[in-house]
Each structure stands twice: as structure tokens, then as C-alpha cells.
Design a protein around this motif. Structure first.
Motif, mmCIF file in Angstrom:
data_model
loop_
_atom_site.group_PDB
_atom_site.id
_atom_site.type_symbol
_atom_site.label_atom_id
_atom_site.label_comp_id
_atom_site.label_asym_id
_atom_site.label_seq_id
_atom_site.Cartn_x
_atom_site.Cartn_y
_atom_site.Cartn_z
ATOM 1 N N LYS A 112 22.408 -0.456 17.334
ATOM 2 C CA LYS A 112 21.446 -0.075 16.291
ATOM 3 C C LYS A 112 20.566 -1.271 15.951
ATOM 4 N N GLU A 138 30.356 2.331 19.055
ATOM 5 C CA GLU A 138 31.543 2.056 19.886
ATOM 6 C C GLU A 138 31.834 3.171 20.883
ATOM 7 N N ASP A 151 26.946 -4.954 18.353
ATOM 8 C CA ASP A 151 27.269 -4.352 17.061
ATOM 9 C C ASP A 151 27.935 -5.359 16.128
ATOM 10 N N ILE A 152 28.044 -4.933 14.884
ATOM 11 C CA ILE A 152 28.690 -5.752 13.858
ATOM 12 C C ILE A 152 30.208 -5.720 14.043
ATOM 13 N N VAL A 153 30.819 -6.886 13.981
ATOM 14 C CA VAL A 153 32.280 -6.971 13.960
ATOM 15 C C VAL A 153 32.684 -7.662 12.674
ATOM 16 N N GLU A 154 33.506 -6.951 11.899
ATOM 17 C CA GLU A 154 33.988 -7.588 10.675
ATOM 18 C C GLU A 154 35.463 -7.928 10.872
ATOM 19 N N THR A 155 36.296 -6.905 10.898
ATOM 20 C CA THR A 155 37.722 -7.145 11.175
ATOM 21 C C THR A 155 38.021 -6.990 12.669
ATOM 22 N N GLY A 156 37.148 -6.313 13.399
ATOM 23 C CA GLY A 156 37.377 -6.041 14.815
ATOM 24 C C GLY A 156 38.141 -4.749 15.044
ATOM 25 N N GLU A 157 38.515 -4.097 13.965
ATOM 26 C CA GLU A 157 39.372 -2.918 14.051
ATOM 27 C C GLU A 157 38.673 -1.724 14.734
ATOM 28 N N THR A 158 37.405 -1.529 14.428
ATOM 29 C CA THR A 158 36.698 -0.380 15.020
ATOM 30 C C THR A 158 36.635 -0.504 16.540
HETATM 31 C C1 PRP Z 1 29.822 -1.648 11.213
HETATM 32 C C2 PRP Z 1 29.820 -1.583 12.721
HETATM 33 C C3 PRP Z 1 31.200 -1.143 13.085
HETATM 34 C C4 PRP Z 1 32.048 -1.590 11.919
HETATM 35 C C5 PRP Z 1 32.806 -2.826 12.296
HETATM 36 O O1 PRP Z 1 29.351 -0.497 10.677
HETATM 37 O O2 PRP Z 1 28.824 -0.723 13.217
HETATM 38 O O3 PRP Z 1 31.274 0.246 13.271
HETATM 39 O O4 PRP Z 1 31.175 -1.896 10.831
HETATM 40 O O5 PRP Z 1 33.730 -3.223 11.308
HETATM 41 P P1 PRP Z 1 35.202 -3.689 11.719
HETATM 42 O O6 PRP Z 1 35.065 -4.796 12.722
HETATM 43 O O7 PRP Z 1 35.797 -4.203 10.422
HETATM 44 O O8 PRP Z 1 35.938 -2.531 12.260
HETATM 45 P P2 PRP Z 1 29.048 -0.418 9.109
HETATM 46 O O9 PRP Z 1 30.316 -0.148 8.391
HETATM 47 O O10 PRP Z 1 28.291 -1.644 8.696
HETATM 48 O O11 PRP Z 1 28.199 0.886 8.930
HETATM 49 P P3 PRP Z 1 26.720 1.301 9.318
HETATM 50 O O12 PRP Z 1 26.875 1.975 10.667
HETATM 51 O O13 PRP Z 1 26.364 2.240 8.242
HETATM 52 O O14 PRP Z 1 25.850 0.065 9.390
#
Ligand code: PRP
Length: 206
Positions: A112, A138, A151-158
């Protein structure tokens, strides 16, 4: 009066709690309310990706938003302060059993964050086809829509739950305090005084 655009969710809560500590009073949105007004501040609760728009068009003087969103949207805004909250990374994700391979003639990348992805691959002279998605990124490698994702990785769980792994970090992100240029000049004293208070509060917490 300063109008502050906040991204719905945890960052809004954490920012309001910083304001609560600084001003020693409660800032709490009513149930499902998107606006919160007080004597000195008006808070707006908006979608994360819409924060720069509200600030850029001067519907808000300042805002809080992730560096990733700022880099993606490239609007001409003043970055005042790194709030050190909402930390995450923008990563290339691939299937767990694969290793990163840029040698394929056509690499399809689902994301995105098309600008961040395009900038990264073009800087590194890697030819790719970018496929814009709006969410559930994903899924793309799993069903063969793309070879990799950005994509965004915060915890990596997704990623983990969907059989992917982060293979390379493109950028680190955290929430930043931003302002538009007009507000910054017309309300300079108010904004700078707030900036100093927030900076002090953040430092005392860390
Ligand atoms: C982000 C990203 C992943 C998730 C990763 O989406 O697209 O799906 O967070 O997080 P994790 O590493 O902790 O699992 P976000 O929640 O920002 O939603 P969005 O699609 O509305 O931007």
C-alpha cells in the motif's frame, strides 16, 4: 486555539496522555466522537493516512503521524518532533521458506506504500512491478499475486501468522509531530511553547 489531528487508535491515546500530563487535566473523546474541544485545543480523530491531509490543508494546525506516512505522501509539512511512540518498520516480506532474490527478471511487489517501495527499488536499481493494494497485503505472496510485499511490521505477528517473514528493513518509523507552514508562522509562539512542553515530557519519560 490550536487544532490537532490525531490518528485513531493507540497513537491518539498515547498523545492525549502526553497532553494530560503536560496540562494536568483530562482530554477524553466522548463515545464515537471525532472532535474534542477545550479552551486551548481542538482535537480531531482522523484516519492515520488522512492526518497529513488535514494538516496540509490547514484544517488542523498540527498533527501526529508516522514517519512512514509522511515519507509515502511527501507533502510539504514541517516535522517538529519525533514522539518516539508508534514504532514500526517498513519491511520487504517474503515467504518463510524463501530467501530474498532480486535476480528474477520481473519481480512483483504488492504494497500500500507505493512511493516508498518505488523509491527503494529504483535507488537500488532493482526492476520491479509495483502492485497497489489497500490492505491484507500479506495475502498477496500466498496466492501468487506478488513475489514479495513491502509493508509495516510492528510485532511481526501478521507476517508470521501468514507464513511470511521480514527479509529486509527499508525504513524505521515512529510517530512525529507535524505542522503546516502557515500555522507554524501565524501561531509560532503557541506551537513552539507546546513543542517545548511535549519535548520535555517525552524526555522525562525516557
Ligand atoms: C499494518 C500492516 C500489517 C500489520 C503489521 O497494518 O499492514 O498488516 O499492521 O503489524 P504486526 O507486525 O504487529 O502484525 P495496520 O494495522 O497499520 O492497518 P492499515 O492496513 O489500516 O494501515
Amino acid at each position: 486555539m490550536i487544532t490537532v489531528a490525531l490518528p485513531k487508535g493507540r497513537i491518539a491515546k498515547e498523545t492525549l496522555s502526553i497532553f494530560e500530563k503536560i496540562f494536568n487535566k483530562e482530554f477524553k473523546f466522548g463515545e464515537r466522537k471525532l472532535i474534542l474541544e477545550d479552551k486551548d485545543f481542538r482535537f480531531l480523530l482522523v484516519r492515520n493516512q488522512d492526518v497529513p491531509t488535514y494538516v496540509y490543508h490547514q484544517a488542523a494546525d498540527i498533527g501526529v503521524v508516522g514517519l512512514d506516512v509522511l515519507e509515502e505522501q511527501k507533502l510539504d509539512l514541517i516535522r517538529l518532533l519525533d514522539l518516539n511512540i508508534g514504532k514500526c518498520s517498513v519491511c520487504i516480506g517474503i515467504k518463510e521458506e524463501e530467501s530474498l532474490d532480486f535476480s528474477k527478471p520481473t519481480i512483483k511487489v504488492a504494497t500500500k506504500m507505493v512511493n516508498i517501495a518505488r523509491d527503494y527499488f529504483s535507488k537500488n536499481a532493482i526492476p520491479v512491478e509495483i502492485i497497489k493494494l489497500y490492505g491484507s497485503i500479506e495475502l498477496a505472496p500466498l496466492i501468487g499475486l506478488a513475489d514479495m510485499i513491502v509493508d509495516i511490521v510492528e510485532t511481526g505477528e501478521t507476517m508470521r501468522q501468514n507464513g511470511l517473514k521480514p527479509a529486509l528493513t527499508i525504513m524505521e518509523s515512529s510517530a512525529h509531530l507535524i505542522a503546516n507552514k502557515n500555522s507554524f508562522f501565524s501561531k509560532k509562539d503557541e506551537i513552539l511553547s507546546l513543542y517545548e512542553k511535549i519535548e520535555k515530557e517525552i524526555k522525562s519519560e525516557s
